[in-house]
Write a protein that holds these residues in place. Structure first.
Motif, PDB file in Angstrom:
ATOM      1  N   TYR A 112      -0.894   2.393  -3.678  1.00  0.00           N
ATOM      2  CA  TYR A 112      -0.468   2.490  -2.280  1.00  0.00           C
ATOM      3  C   TYR A 112      -1.623   2.218  -1.320  1.00  0.00           C
ATOM      4  O   TYR A 112      -1.489   1.449  -0.362  1.00  0.00           O
ATOM      5  CB  TYR A 112       0.112   3.873  -1.999  1.00  0.00           C
ATOM      6  CG  TYR A 112       0.386   4.108  -0.531  1.00  0.00           C
ATOM      7  CD1 TYR A 112       1.490   3.529   0.091  1.00  0.00           C
ATOM      8  CD2 TYR A 112      -0.487   4.879   0.245  1.00  0.00           C
ATOM      9  CE1 TYR A 112       1.728   3.726   1.439  1.00  0.00           C
ATOM     10  CE2 TYR A 112      -0.251   5.090   1.585  1.00  0.00           C
ATOM     11  CZ  TYR A 112       0.856   4.502   2.182  1.00  0.00           C
ATOM     12  OH  TYR A 112       1.074   4.693   3.522  1.00  0.00           O
ATOM     13  N   GLU A 114      -4.411   0.568  -1.800  1.00  0.00           N
ATOM     14  CA  GLU A 114      -5.006  -0.769  -1.878  1.00  0.00           C
ATOM     15  C   GLU A 114      -4.020  -1.891  -1.567  1.00  0.00           C
ATOM     16  O   GLU A 114      -4.420  -2.935  -1.066  1.00  0.00           O
ATOM     17  CB  GLU A 114      -5.601  -0.987  -3.282  1.00  0.00           C
ATOM     18  CG  GLU A 114      -6.822  -0.145  -3.570  1.00  0.00           C
ATOM     19  CD  GLU A 114      -7.958  -0.400  -2.607  1.00  0.00           C
ATOM     20  OE1 GLU A 114      -8.191  -1.583  -2.265  1.00  0.00           O
ATOM     21  OE2 GLU A 114      -8.601   0.574  -2.189  1.00  0.00           O
ATOM     22  N   GLU A 115      -2.749  -1.699  -1.853  1.00  0.00           N
ATOM     23  CA  GLU A 115      -1.793  -2.800  -1.730  1.00  0.00           C
ATOM     24  C   GLU A 115      -0.801  -2.634  -0.589  1.00  0.00           C
ATOM     25  O   GLU A 115      -0.290  -3.628  -0.062  1.00  0.00           O
ATOM     26  CB  GLU A 115      -1.021  -2.962  -3.050  1.00  0.00           C
ATOM     27  CG  GLU A 115      -1.912  -3.267  -4.247  1.00  0.00           C
ATOM     28  CD  GLU A 115      -2.551  -4.642  -4.159  1.00  0.00           C
ATOM     29  OE1 GLU A 115      -2.001  -5.518  -3.466  1.00  0.00           O
ATOM     30  OE2 GLU A 115      -3.622  -4.832  -4.780  1.00  0.00           O
ATOM     31  N   TYR A 116      -0.493  -1.402  -0.210  1.00  0.00           N
ATOM     32  CA  TYR A 116       0.566  -1.191   0.771  1.00  0.00           C
ATOM     33  C   TYR A 116       0.068  -0.609   2.096  1.00  0.00           C
ATOM     34  O   TYR A 116       0.556  -1.007   3.164  1.00  0.00           O
ATOM     35  CB  TYR A 116       1.640  -0.262   0.194  1.00  0.00           C
ATOM     36  CG  TYR A 116       2.469  -0.895  -0.895  1.00  0.00           C
ATOM     37  CD1 TYR A 116       3.509  -1.770  -0.591  1.00  0.00           C
ATOM     38  CD2 TYR A 116       2.234  -0.607  -2.239  1.00  0.00           C
ATOM     39  CE1 TYR A 116       4.275  -2.356  -1.594  1.00  0.00           C
ATOM     40  CE2 TYR A 116       2.987  -1.184  -3.242  1.00  0.00           C
ATOM     41  CZ  TYR A 116       4.015  -2.056  -2.915  1.00  0.00           C
ATOM     42  OH  TYR A 116       4.764  -2.627  -3.911  1.00  0.00           O
ATOM     43  N   ALA A 117      -0.850   0.346   2.035  1.00  0.00           N
ATOM     44  CA  ALA A 117      -1.271   1.042   3.252  1.00  0.00           C
ATOM     45  C   ALA A 117      -2.042   0.109   4.181  1.00  0.00           C
ATOM     46  O   ALA A 117      -2.882  -0.680   3.734  1.00  0.00           O
ATOM     47  CB  ALA A 117      -2.136   2.255   2.893  1.00  0.00           C
ATOM     48  N   LYS A 118      -1.741   0.198   5.466  1.00  0.00           N
ATOM     49  CA  LYS A 118      -2.466  -0.587   6.458  1.00  0.00           C
ATOM     50  C   LYS A 118      -3.804   0.081   6.763  1.00  0.00           C
ATOM     51  O   LYS A 118      -3.897   1.311   6.811  1.00  0.00           O
ATOM     52  CB  LYS A 118      -1.647  -0.715   7.738  1.00  0.00           C
ATOM     53  CG  LYS A 118      -0.357  -1.502   7.568  1.00  0.00           C
ATOM     54  CD  LYS A 118       0.396  -1.607   8.876  1.00  0.00           C
ATOM     55  CE  LYS A 118       1.695  -2.415   8.699  1.00  0.00           C
ATOM     56  NZ  LYS A 118       2.455  -2.518   9.968  1.00  0.00           N
ATOM     57  N   ARG A 119      -4.806  -0.728   6.979  1.00  0.00           N
ATOM     58  CA  ARG A 119      -6.122  -0.192   7.317  1.00  0.00           C
ATOM     59  C   ARG A 119      -6.090   0.409   8.720  1.00  0.00           C
ATOM     60  O   ARG A 119      -5.694  -0.249   9.677  1.00  0.00           O
ATOM     61  CB  ARG A 119      -7.189  -1.284   7.247  1.00  0.00           C
ATOM     62  CG  ARG A 119      -7.363  -1.904   5.856  1.00  0.00           C
ATOM     63  CD  ARG A 119      -7.839  -0.851   4.859  1.00  0.00           C
ATOM     64  NE  ARG A 119      -8.137  -1.424   3.555  1.00  0.00           N
ATOM     65  CZ  ARG A 119      -7.271  -1.520   2.572  1.00  0.00           C
ATOM     66  NH1 ARG A 119      -6.033  -1.091   2.739  1.00  0.00           N
ATOM     67  NH2 ARG A 119      -7.617  -2.030   1.398  1.00  0.00           N
ATOM     68  N   GLY A 120      -6.475   1.663   8.792  1.00  0.00           N
ATOM     69  CA  GLY A 120      -6.457   2.340  10.074  1.00  0.00           C
ATOM     70  C   GLY A 120      -6.906   3.775   9.910  1.00  0.00           C
ATOM     71  O   GLY A 120      -7.521   4.152   8.898  1.00  0.00           O
ATOM     72  N   HIS A 123      -5.269   5.626   6.860  1.00  0.00           N
ATOM     73  CA  HIS A 123      -5.878   5.195   5.601  1.00  0.00           C
ATOM     74  C   HIS A 123      -7.271   5.798   5.435  1.00  0.00           C
ATOM     75  O   HIS A 123      -7.625   6.284   4.350  1.00  0.00           O
ATOM     76  CB  HIS A 123      -5.943   3.667   5.572  1.00  0.00           C
ATOM     77  CG  HIS A 123      -6.517   3.107   4.304  1.00  0.00           C
ATOM     78  ND1 HIS A 123      -7.884   2.983   4.096  1.00  0.00           N
ATOM     79  CD2 HIS A 123      -5.930   2.664   3.160  1.00  0.00           C
ATOM     80  CE1 HIS A 123      -8.106   2.469   2.906  1.00  0.00           C
ATOM     81  NE2 HIS A 123      -6.948   2.267   2.322  1.00  0.00           N
ATOM     82  N   SER A 124      -8.062   5.779   6.495  1.00  0.00           N
ATOM     83  CA  SER A 124      -9.415   6.348   6.440  1.00  0.00           C
ATOM     84  C   SER A 124      -9.369   7.853   6.201  1.00  0.00           C
ATOM     85  O   SER A 124     -10.203   8.403   5.474  1.00  0.00           O
ATOM     86  CB  SER A 124     -10.160   6.040   7.737  1.00  0.00           C
ATOM     87  OG  SER A 124     -10.275   4.652   7.930  1.00  0.00           O
ATOM     88  N   LYS A 200       6.071  -8.677  -3.911  1.00  0.00           N
ATOM     89  CA  LYS A 200       4.825  -7.904  -3.940  1.00  0.00           C
ATOM     90  C   LYS A 200       4.780  -6.980  -5.148  1.00  0.00           C
ATOM     91  O   LYS A 200       3.763  -6.889  -5.833  1.00  0.00           O
ATOM     92  CB  LYS A 200       4.679  -7.094  -2.647  1.00  0.00           C
ATOM     93  CG  LYS A 200       3.301  -6.480  -2.461  1.00  0.00           C
ATOM     94  CD  LYS A 200       3.191  -5.805  -1.115  1.00  0.00           C
ATOM     95  CE  LYS A 200       1.758  -5.340  -0.858  1.00  0.00           C
ATOM     96  NZ  LYS A 200       0.800  -6.436  -0.728  1.00  0.00           N
TER      97      LYS A 200
END
Length: 307
Positions: A112, A114-120, A123-124, A200
């Motif tokens: 999740y 690495e492949e699905y979660a948006k960077r933000g 996620h951090s 995906k």
């Protein structure tokens, strides 16, 4: 002519002094390099010597106690009749719970992130907390397991409570290792899969996971190796080392090899034989660890050669 000679002499002395400075610097650097090299060598040898001494002591004290009676008998108050059958079975039951739970949750979380979660920020936030959890003392997870699994859910000091507690303890190891393995898969493999019309999830299942399986299994090996040797969380949730029946399901009370080592080491103050029995149990635990790691390494190498 005299001025020219003086200038030439000054240049010669200046050049000579520069060469001396360079030589001194080179000598200093070589000295520091050799010093650091031998310091690291001494550190390595110290660790190896201590490890060799510990292994020798354990083998000397414990080998004489290892026989079929010791491996198949149950716990007893009499040292000559005591065995570790219950602790061995309890350890295997614990790994039966920890392995699947840790793999499903750990690998799923890594996929999740690495492949699905948006960077933000979200996620951090998750990534930071997973990293911090890896450094939390194990006794804290034991108190968490005592509060949630033993008391809130009413599992008591059973295999399911101990397995879920140990899964939480080693989960960050699997997540971080799986993330690194998934991140190492080349992007062009994903793009080629998408170009062939794969979705995906099909790309993750058929391309990403097989290509990263070697690194993922490495994380699982490290996680199970830590889980099988931990004692503090089990002490916190009240796992006994008394004369109890051999467990037959995940709801039964149990004990494990590290707990047995812990209690026999404490009781060795009263009965000298318990120290030798603890050493013998350590040998058995090391053998179990070696066998688990060997099987996992064979599987990992198979995937590594294949992909």
């Amino acid at each position: 002519m005299k001025e020219f000679a003086l200038k030439s002499e000054e240049k010669f002395h200046s050049h000579y002094l520069n060469i001396e400075k360079v030589n001194k610097r080179m000598t200093t650097r070589l000295f520091i390099n050799n010093f650091v090299k031998y310091l690291f060598l001494a550190s390595t040898m110290f660790g190896l010597i201590v490890l060799a001494f510990l292994i020798y002591t354990i083998l000397r004290d414990g080998l004489g106690w290892i026989n079929m009676d010791f491996l198949t008998n149950r716990l007893s108050t009499l040292p000559e009749r005591a065995g570790i059958a219950g602790a061995v079975v309890g350890t295997l039951w614990l790994m039966f719970v920890v392995g699947p739970v840790t793999m499903v949750l750990g690998i799923g979380t890594a996929i999740y992130l690495e492949e699905y979660a948006k960077r933000g920020r979200f996620h951090s936030f998750i990534q930071t907390n997973i990293t911090n959890l890896a450094g939390v003392p194990s006794i804290v997870f034991g108190l968490l397991g005592l509060t949630i699994f033993v008391r809130m859910f009413g599992f008591g000091p059973s295999i399911i409570a101990g397995g879920l507690t140990m899964s939480l303890l080693v989960l960050p190891i699997v997540v971080v290792a799986s993330q690194e393995a998934i991140r190492s898969v080349p992007q062009f493999l994903r793009e080629a899969s998408y170009g062939m019309g794969a979705t995906k999830w099909q790309t993750i299942r058929n391309i990403v996971l097989p290509a990263s399986m070697a690194g993922i299994l490495t994380g699982v090996i490290l996680a199970l190796s830590r889980a099988i040797g931990e004692t503090a969380p089990l002490v916190a949730i009240g796992i006994p080392a008394l004369i109890i029946p051999i467990p037959s399901s995940i709801t039964d009370n149990f004990t494990v090899l590290p707990m047995q080592i812990y209690y026999w080491t404490i009781d060795s103050v009263l009965v000298d034989e318990y120290a030798s029995m603890a050493a013998a149990t350590i040998i058995v635990l090391l053998i179990v660890l070696f066998l688990m790691n060997s099987v996992a390494i064979i599987i990992r190498n198979k995937f590594k050669k294949r992909y």
